[in-house]
Design an enzyme around this catalytic site. Sequence first.
Site: not given
Length: 345
Positions: A119, A206, A209
């Site tokens: 991140k 994967k 969202k």
Amino acid sequence: MTPAQTQTRKVMLSAVQPSNHLTIGNYLGAIKNWVKLQHDYECLFFAVDLHTITVRQDPKEMRDQTYRAIATYIAAGLDPKDVTLFVQSHVPAHAELAWVLNCFTYIGELSRMTQFKDKSAAKGGGEGQNISAGLFTYPVLMASDILLYQTDLVPVGEDQKQHLELTRDVAIRMNNIYGKDTFKVPEPYIAQVAARIASLQNPDQKMSKSDPDPNASIFLTDSDDVIRKKLKRAITDSGSEITYDAEAKPGVSNLLTIQSAITGKSMSELVNSYAGKQYGHLKVETGEIVVEAIAPIRNKTELLLKDLGYLNSILKDGAEKARARAHTTLKRVYERVGFIGLDQL
Ligand code: TRP
């Protein structure tokens, strides 16, 4: 439920960030399974709004998403009478215990967390890039979430395993100092039928969202037509035969996995039913199956969101139950580290 069952049930806990809409990956990979297990375990499920502000959020959007996450849990079949559903910031002990745990977690450990590395790298990495201290200590708050409730089992995906490992390390560290009964050391819960749903556009990854490509994910808010369209556009593989092979045919295999997770049919049964058919058939039929599974959840969620009175009563009730449990652990920790208890004065 018999009293015996209530007493012996193990504690299972999971949480979701109220950022972006949930996807069928969240539903098929987690929520659907919780619905099945909800009466076998003492379950706590919550929306982690404290975690969510580690990256900047629009306040109104986050409030809406918080309600939506809870409404979706209920619409998907979680029974708020048995399961404790709540919002993290309603239970101040999460932040309070997190501070204590921060003092028993090492900078070196947090620096090794791959999610933090990914991140912060995504933000450009390095100093002066406005990476918040909250993003760095995110796993400590997660450890607090888990340890506060003397949790036995945490259903985790691959991406959260390292955080659970850290939670265990910190719990063991503090237990060695303050006594073995300070914290229950949690175990990962590996579902036997965990469906790992991949991105529709990049099936090696994967489904997420927060994927910037809206075609990569099917959201639980998507209309029937959008669901059908996204599945029609799903990336499939070279060749034309419909077989399950996650390595060689990740796209086709992903669609088969989605079908199997929804219908409960075995992979071989599904593959046999597609003998001689084309990728197009698979996409269209997967679309219909997904629509059938998702539409009732979406519609129920929308109805629940119109009844804020009801949702508020669930959240108040959940916060009260969670607070009572969390208080026991926090009080014990405060005493053991040497704080003077206000109730002792
Ligand atoms: N970090 C988790 C995620 O992003 C969310 C989370 C916060 C969580 N606290 C938790 C998951 C406690 C399980 C248990 O998916």
